[in-house]
Design a protein around this motif. Structure first.
Motif, PDB file in Angstrom:
ATOM      1  N   ALA A 159      41.960   1.119  -4.378  1.00  0.00           N
ATOM      2  CA  ALA A 159      41.714   1.342  -3.059  1.00  0.00           C
ATOM      3  C   ALA A 159      42.411  -0.026  -2.285  1.00  0.00           C
ATOM      4  O   ALA A 159      43.026   0.318  -1.178  1.00  0.00           O
ATOM      5  N   LEU A 160      42.545  -0.979  -2.762  1.00  0.00           N
ATOM      6  CA  LEU A 160      42.955  -2.097  -2.163  1.00  0.00           C
ATOM      7  C   LEU A 160      44.351  -2.245  -2.349  1.00  0.00           C
ATOM      8  O   LEU A 160      45.278  -2.374  -1.407  1.00  0.00           O
ATOM      9  N   CYS A 161      44.959  -1.483  -3.308  1.00  0.00           N
ATOM     10  CA  CYS A 161      46.397  -1.212  -3.434  1.00  0.00           C
ATOM     11  C   CYS A 161      46.816  -0.495  -2.454  1.00  0.00           C
ATOM     12  O   CYS A 161      47.988  -0.504  -1.911  1.00  0.00           O
ATOM     13  N   LEU A 168      36.035  -3.428   2.180  1.00  0.00           N
ATOM     14  CA  LEU A 168      37.483  -3.265   1.835  1.00  0.00           C
ATOM     15  C   LEU A 168      38.393  -3.177   3.035  1.00  0.00           C
ATOM     16  O   LEU A 168      39.600  -3.805   2.971  1.00  0.00           O
ATOM     17  N   ALA A 169      37.988  -3.038   4.231  1.00  0.00           N
ATOM     18  CA  ALA A 169      38.539  -3.135   5.478  1.00  0.00           C
ATOM     19  C   ALA A 169      38.866  -4.521   5.920  1.00  0.00           C
ATOM     20  O   ALA A 169      40.050  -4.925   6.111  1.00  0.00           O
ATOM     21  N   ALA A 170      37.887  -5.552   5.518  1.00  0.00           N
ATOM     22  CA  ALA A 170      38.213  -6.917   5.806  1.00  0.00           C
ATOM     23  C   ALA A 170      39.237  -7.334   4.812  1.00  0.00           C
ATOM     24  O   ALA A 170      40.069  -7.950   5.412  1.00  0.00           O
ATOM     25  N   MET A 171      39.100  -6.866   3.597  1.00  0.00           N
ATOM     26  CA  MET A 171      40.049  -7.581   2.743  1.00  0.00           C
ATOM     27  C   MET A 171      41.518  -6.750   3.011  1.00  0.00           C
ATOM     28  O   MET A 171      42.329  -7.856   2.851  1.00  0.00           O
ATOM     29  N   ASP A 187      51.334  -4.220   8.830  1.00  0.00           N
ATOM     30  CA  ASP A 187      51.779  -3.141   9.474  1.00  0.00           C
ATOM     31  C   ASP A 187      51.785  -1.683   8.644  1.00  0.00           C
ATOM     32  O   ASP A 187      51.779  -0.708   9.284  1.00  0.00           O
ATOM     33  N   ALA A 188      52.024  -1.854   7.247  1.00  0.00           N
ATOM     34  CA  ALA A 188      52.124  -0.748   6.561  1.00  0.00           C
ATOM     35  C   ALA A 188      50.781  -0.080   6.025  1.00  0.00           C
ATOM     36  O   ALA A 188      50.675   0.527   5.095  1.00  0.00           O
ATOM     37  N   ARG A 189      49.679  -0.774   6.334  1.00  0.00           N
ATOM     38  CA  ARG A 189      48.391  -0.695   5.561  1.00  0.00           C
ATOM     39  C   ARG A 189      47.874   0.872   6.192  1.00  0.00           C
ATOM     40  O   ARG A 189      48.040   1.346   7.094  1.00  0.00           O
ATOM     41  N   ARG A 190      47.263   1.215   4.855  1.00  0.00           N
ATOM     42  CA  ARG A 190      46.524   2.521   5.097  1.00  0.00           C
ATOM     43  C   ARG A 190      45.290   2.449   4.782  1.00  0.00           C
ATOM     44  O   ARG A 190      44.834   1.136   4.338  1.00  0.00           O
ATOM     45  N   ALA A 191      44.310   3.220   5.229  1.00  0.00           N
ATOM     46  CA  ALA A 191      42.839   3.115   5.083  1.00  0.00           C
ATOM     47  C   ALA A 191      42.459   2.862   3.794  1.00  0.00           C
ATOM     48  O   ALA A 191      42.877   3.600   2.776  1.00  0.00           O
ATOM     49  N   PRO A 192      41.583   2.078   3.240  1.00  0.00           N
ATOM     50  CA  PRO A 192      41.111   1.903   1.924  1.00  0.00           C
ATOM     51  C   PRO A 192      40.287   3.011   1.313  1.00  0.00           C
ATOM     52  O   PRO A 192      39.424   3.698   2.174  1.00  0.00           O
TER      53      PRO A 192
END
Length: 276
Positions: free
Chosen positions: A56-58, A256-259, A271-276
């Motif tokens: 999920a964090l990946c 996970l959102a905070a991480m 900027d490339a982040r997707r929802a965990p």
């Protein structure tokens, strides 16, 4: 069934002639030179007990991850004796973790440590390694509180008289007795209540995200306060309401959102982040 957007490789490394199980999780697309998330489990933890949190964090950061079983845990070689020495956390941070990183060729990392793993992350950060970009800790302990020892005594009762032994056997197999007593008996030895690592905190310069459940059965907000006051680098505390000792499972979405948000800022992947 595993997410096909990841390559998952189970392998092993040797430290001091003992085999440690390792899992590598690599997204299908990784930027060249991207740092690696390195997960450090709790005192009764293992690769498997993280469940899908590394993936999920990946997914949320686009970064690869490494998770490994410390000696006596999961699929790694068993402990030969217990209780462990009082300085076992320092040994893991100063001796074992650097050798695992060297064996895997990792020189740019972000640590994600839970409980014992959080303490190991802080102890490693105090060494000021050049490739450490930051550390996320959950329920890290920097000294021993009465509530900690009470929780450990309750765990002993659950192991001897309840279903804790059977639950741990699912994840540790032949290592079940060693993983429990190597943690429980160590913390309940006469010298261990005096263990404290707050003198190491001023050496920490890398950024930290310090997470703890408000209802943690093994520690209080005093642990977070000591870290915040003690370190010399930037630190963000996050007390999680209605949450106990395992924030990444008990309050998965906000944790996970905070991480992901924090690691994204540290590594330039926000900027490339997707929802965990």
């Amino acid at each position: 069934m595993r997410d096909p957007s990841f390559v998952v490789e189970d392998t092993a490394v040797a430290v001091d002639g003992r085999r440690l199980s390792v899992r590598r999780v690599t997204p299908s697309t990784v930027a060249p030179g991207a740092p690696t998330l390195v997960f450090l489990h709790e005192g009764l933890g293992s690769i498997g007990l993280w469940k899908d949190v590394p993936e999920a964090l990946c997914r949320a950061t686009g970064l690869p991850a490494v998770v490994y079983d410390r000696l006596g845990h999961g699929g790694s070689d068993p402990l030969r004796a217990w209780p462990r020495p009082v300085g076992y956390l320092e040994h893991e941070a100063e001796h074992v973790l650097p050798r695992v990183l060297d064996a895997l060729g990792l020189d740019r990392i972000v640590l994600v440590g839970h409980s014992d793993g959080g303490s190991i992350a802080l102890l490693y950060a105090a060494l000021r390694p050049a490739g450490l970009l930051g550390a996320v800790t959950e329920a890290a302990h920097v000294f021993v509180e009465p509530v900690t020892l009470a929780g450990i005594r309750a765990a002993r009762t659950a192991f001897l008289r309840g279903d804790l032994r059977a639950k741990l056997a699912r994840w540790h197999g032949r290592n079940t007795e060693g993983v429990f007593w190597g943690w429980n008996a160590t913390w309940l030895t006469a010298p261990f209540p005096g263990w404290c690592m707050t003198d190491r905190l001023p050496s920490i310069r890398c950024p930290l995200l310090v997470i703890q459940g408000e209802a943690d059965e093994y520690g209080t907000i005093a642990q977070v306060e000591a870290i915040v006051v003690g370190v010399c680098g930037p630190v963000t505390p996050f007390m999680v309401p209605d949450c106990g000792h395992v924030p990444h499972h008990q309050a998965r979405a906000p944790v996970l959102a905070a991480m992901a948000d924090t690691v994204g800022r540290w590594t330039g992947t926000a900027d490339a982040r997707r929802a965990p």
